[in-house]
Design a protein around this motif. Structure first.
Motif, mmCIF file in Angstrom:
data_model
loop_
_atom_site.group_PDB
_atom_site.id
_atom_site.type_symbol
_atom_site.label_atom_id
_atom_site.label_comp_id
_atom_site.label_asym_id
_atom_site.label_seq_id
_atom_site.Cartn_x
_atom_site.Cartn_y
_atom_site.Cartn_z
ATOM 1 N N GLN A 42 84.592 -29.959 11.415
ATOM 2 C CA GLN A 42 84.943 -31.367 11.256
ATOM 3 C C GLN A 42 83.713 -32.283 11.285
ATOM 4 O O GLN A 42 83.837 -33.486 11.041
ATOM 5 C CB GLN A 42 85.914 -31.793 12.364
ATOM 6 N N THR A 43 82.529 -31.744 11.579
ATOM 7 C CA THR A 43 81.307 -32.556 11.631
ATOM 8 C C THR A 43 80.999 -33.120 10.244
ATOM 9 O O THR A 43 81.085 -32.415 9.243
ATOM 10 C CB THR A 43 80.117 -31.703 12.112
ATOM 11 N N ARG A 44 80.636 -34.407 10.204
ATOM 12 C CA ARG A 44 80.385 -35.069 8.923
ATOM 13 C C ARG A 44 78.885 -35.279 8.691
ATOM 14 O O ARG A 44 78.126 -35.539 9.628
ATOM 15 C CB ARG A 44 81.131 -36.411 8.860
ATOM 16 N N PHE A 45 78.485 -35.187 7.413
ATOM 17 C CA PHE A 45 77.079 -35.286 7.062
ATOM 18 C C PHE A 45 76.885 -36.238 5.880
ATOM 19 O O PHE A 45 77.783 -36.445 5.066
ATOM 20 C CB PHE A 45 76.515 -33.907 6.685
ATOM 21 N N TYR A 46 75.650 -36.781 5.816
ATOM 22 C CA TYR A 46 75.257 -37.651 4.720
ATOM 23 C C TYR A 46 73.949 -37.125 4.114
ATOM 24 O O TYR A 46 73.112 -36.558 4.810
ATOM 25 C CB TYR A 46 75.041 -39.091 5.208
ATOM 26 N N GLY A 47 73.789 -37.319 2.821
ATOM 27 C CA GLY A 47 72.553 -36.903 2.182
ATOM 28 C C GLY A 47 72.735 -36.728 0.688
ATOM 29 O O GLY A 47 73.873 -36.697 0.183
ATOM 30 N N VAL A 48 71.628 -36.638 -0.050
ATOM 31 C CA VAL A 48 71.651 -36.419 -1.491
ATOM 32 C C VAL A 48 70.713 -35.259 -1.805
ATOM 33 O O VAL A 48 69.542 -35.277 -1.386
ATOM 34 C CB VAL A 48 71.209 -37.677 -2.274
ATOM 35 N N PHE A 49 71.230 -34.273 -2.520
ATOM 36 C CA PHE A 49 70.434 -33.101 -2.876
ATOM 37 C C PHE A 49 70.590 -32.839 -4.376
ATOM 38 O O PHE A 49 71.494 -33.376 -5.013
ATOM 39 C CB PHE A 49 70.884 -31.872 -2.075
ATOM 40 N N HIS A 50 69.712 -31.999 -4.904
ATOM 41 C CA HIS A 50 69.784 -31.668 -6.323
ATOM 42 C C HIS A 50 69.682 -30.162 -6.485
ATOM 43 O O HIS A 50 68.707 -29.547 -6.066
ATOM 44 C CB HIS A 50 68.659 -32.359 -7.113
ATOM 45 N N ARG A 51 70.713 -29.601 -7.092
ATOM 46 C CA ARG A 51 70.810 -28.149 -7.180
ATOM 47 C C ARG A 51 69.664 -27.535 -7.983
ATOM 48 O O ARG A 51 69.218 -26.419 -7.695
ATOM 49 C CB ARG A 51 72.154 -27.767 -7.814
ATOM 50 N N LYS A 52 69.168 -28.237 -8.985
ATOM 51 C CA LYS A 52 68.094 -27.684 -9.814
ATOM 52 C C LYS A 52 66.771 -27.624 -9.065
ATOM 53 O O LYS A 52 65.912 -26.795 -9.367
ATOM 54 C CB LYS A 52 67.934 -28.524 -11.087
ATOM 55 N N ASP A 53 66.579 -28.525 -8.099
ATOM 56 C CA ASP A 53 65.297 -28.620 -7.404
ATOM 57 C C ASP A 53 65.323 -28.027 -6.001
ATOM 58 O O ASP A 53 64.264 -27.739 -5.430
ATOM 59 C CB ASP A 53 64.854 -30.084 -7.305
ATOM 60 N N GLN A 54 66.525 -27.872 -5.423
ATOM 61 C CA GLN A 54 66.622 -27.421 -4.042
ATOM 62 C C GLN A 54 67.536 -26.211 -3.937
ATOM 63 O O GLN A 54 68.643 -26.195 -4.496
ATOM 64 C CB GLN A 54 67.142 -28.554 -3.144
ATOM 65 N N SER A 55 67.079 -25.214 -3.205
ATOM 66 C CA SER A 55 67.882 -24.009 -2.999
ATOM 67 C C SER A 55 68.915 -24.245 -1.905
ATOM 68 O O SER A 55 68.863 -25.254 -1.187
ATOM 69 C CB SER A 55 66.973 -22.842 -2.593
ATOM 70 N N LEU A 56 69.840 -23.311 -1.764
ATOM 71 C CA LEU A 56 70.837 -23.409 -0.701
ATOM 72 C C LEU A 56 70.155 -23.416 0.663
ATOM 73 O O LEU A 56 70.558 -24.172 1.560
ATOM 74 C CB LEU A 56 71.822 -22.242 -0.801
ATOM 75 N N SER A 57 69.108 -22.610 0.827
ATOM 76 C CA SER A 57 68.391 -22.565 2.106
ATOM 77 C C SER A 57 67.769 -23.910 2.441
ATOM 78 O O SER A 57 67.776 -24.340 3.605
ATOM 79 C CB SER A 57 67.303 -21.483 2.054
ATOM 80 N N GLN A 58 67.236 -24.596 1.438
ATOM 81 C CA GLN A 58 66.634 -25.908 1.681
ATOM 82 C C GLN A 58 67.673 -26.937 2.105
ATOM 83 O O GLN A 58 67.422 -27.771 2.973
ATOM 84 C CB GLN A 58 65.893 -26.371 0.425
ATOM 85 N N ILE A 59 68.858 -26.883 1.487
ATOM 86 C CA ILE A 59 69.925 -27.813 1.873
ATOM 87 C C ILE A 59 70.387 -27.524 3.294
ATOM 88 O O ILE A 59 70.563 -28.445 4.110
ATOM 89 C CB ILE A 59 71.098 -27.711 0.889
ATOM 90 N N LEU A 60 70.582 -26.249 3.608
ATOM 91 C CA LEU A 60 71.005 -25.885 4.966
ATOM 92 C C LEU A 60 69.943 -26.269 5.992
ATOM 93 O O LEU A 60 70.276 -26.703 7.115
ATOM 94 C CB LEU A 60 71.299 -24.391 5.034
ATOM 95 N N ALA A 61 68.682 -26.130 5.628
ATOM 96 C CA ALA A 61 67.603 -26.517 6.537
ATOM 97 C C ALA A 61 67.635 -28.019 6.814
ATOM 98 O O ALA A 61 67.402 -28.470 7.943
ATOM 99 C CB ALA A 61 66.251 -26.119 5.948
#
Length: 359
Positions: free
Chosen positions: A319-338
């Motif tokens: 249920q924890t909520r998050f904010y942010g903007v990422f780009h799939r072409k430039d960022q890997s899943l590991s980078q988003i999770l980090a």
């Protein structure tokens, strides 16, 4: 195989066919829609069986229209086509098929008659049918075209009328080879963004398991994944008419203006219209927008975007909520999770194609 057997015990073949036929004739109640969606989402085998029944319906002359004049004949045509499809499939080697069961035409007729219009002048009805049978037979000859965006990718396509469609990961669109001849109808599973070529004489119609959308020419996002708890239509330009697939009258009860969104809660059948602050089409260029979503919903989107499996330790964490903007072409899943881990709310571990999120 075991899961499929359990689901078939909970809902037998007759019930499945009846619910599918009623849904595709725009006559499901909210409770029936909930039952069907739960059955579809219960297993991949159920989803494949549902898709097969939809194909049978689409390849049969318009039974919902025909039923206005002879509902018994309409259901007989639909059921007979199912039996023929099953027999043909069983004739193919090394393909396991479900047991063919005798379907009660009388039962389907009684249920469908609740929604069929009463025609007083039989001669007029017969004339109408004879006039249209040639046209229907021609449409029946057209094959269905399917375009899919697999997990981890998006797809852009252009329909024969010039309409541009973007499909999000894990989505599928289906339309007839005869698209644009007499109508512009498509079937959507998942999420698609549409830039519809304007044609005032031929509305553009998109159907999903939960909603119908009708437009003349506009830009909108349509999201209805079978596993999601809600379905959504968001409008960027023009106007769209939105209707529930479970609506008895088959009409479009809601109309959206630019920057409005229609959200259907599938379990309750409740629809709400709300204003939106951000566009929902950012995913078409690979943008992943987190605007206060729950971790549970973020995980589902990341699974589709990166073709992986994400497990969350407990419900409270989900249920924890998050904010942010990422780009799939430039960022890997590991980078988003980090980046999410940097908030101090979560930790994660990756084992092959599986991600475990914990505190």
């Amino acid at each position: 195989m075991k899961t499929n057997q359990i689901n078939k015990q909970e809902m037998n073949r007759d019930e499945i066919c009846e619910l599918v036929a009623t849904q595709l004739s725009d006559a499901l109640t909210a409770d029936e829609s909930r039952r069907l969606n739960e059955w579809i989402g219960a297993s991949e085998a159920n989803r494949e069986e549902y898709d097969r029944l939809v194909e049978v319906w689409n390849s049969t002359p318009d039974v919902s229209e025909l039923s206005q004049y002879d509902s018994k004949k309409a259901f007989a045509m639909f059921v007979e086509r199912i039996k023929k499809a099953d027999l043909k499939a069983m004739a193919e080697p090394d393909v396991e098929q479900p047991e063919i069961k005798s379907i009660s035409i009388r039962r389907y007729t009684i249920n469908f008659m609740r929604y069929a219009a009463v025609v007083a002048v039989i001669a007029c009805a017969c004339s109408y049918l004879f006039y249209n049978m040639g046209q229907r037979n021609m449409e029946q000859a057209f094959a269905m075209i399917k375009v899919e965006a697999p997990q981890g990718s998006t797809t852009k396509m252009t329909l024969p009328d010039g309409t541009e469609v973007w499909l999000n990961a894990g989505s599928r669109i289906e339309y007839s080879q005869g698209f644009g001849v007499n109508d512009r109808r498509v079937q959507l599973t998942g999420e698609g963004y549409f830039e519809v070529h304007r044609n005032e004489s031929m509305p553009f119609i998109v159907k999903s398991p939960s909603l119908n959308v009708q437009v003349l020419g506009t830009k909108f996002d349509f999201r209805d994944y079978p596993s999601d708890h809600s379905a959504m239509v968001s409008l960027d330009e023009g106007s769209v008419a939105v209707g529930l697939r479970s609506s008895h009258d088959g009409g479009y009860q809601y109309r959206l203006l630019p920057d409005q969104r229609a959200v259907l809660e599938k379990q309750s059948g409740n629809m709400r219209i709300e204003n939106r602050a951000t566009t929902d089409r950012l995913w078409t260029d690979g943008t992943i927008m987190l605007n206060g979503q729950r971790l549970a919903d973020i995980a589902v989107d990341l699974e589709r975007s990166y073709g992986t499996k994400i497990l969350i330790e407990n419900r409270e964490l989900a249920q924890t909520r998050f904010y942010g903007v990422f780009h799939r072409k430039d960022q890997s899943l590991s980078q988003i999770l980090a980046a999410l881990t940097a908030t101090g709310h979560i930790r994660y571990a990756i084992n092959g194609n599986v991600v475990r999120i914990y505190r």
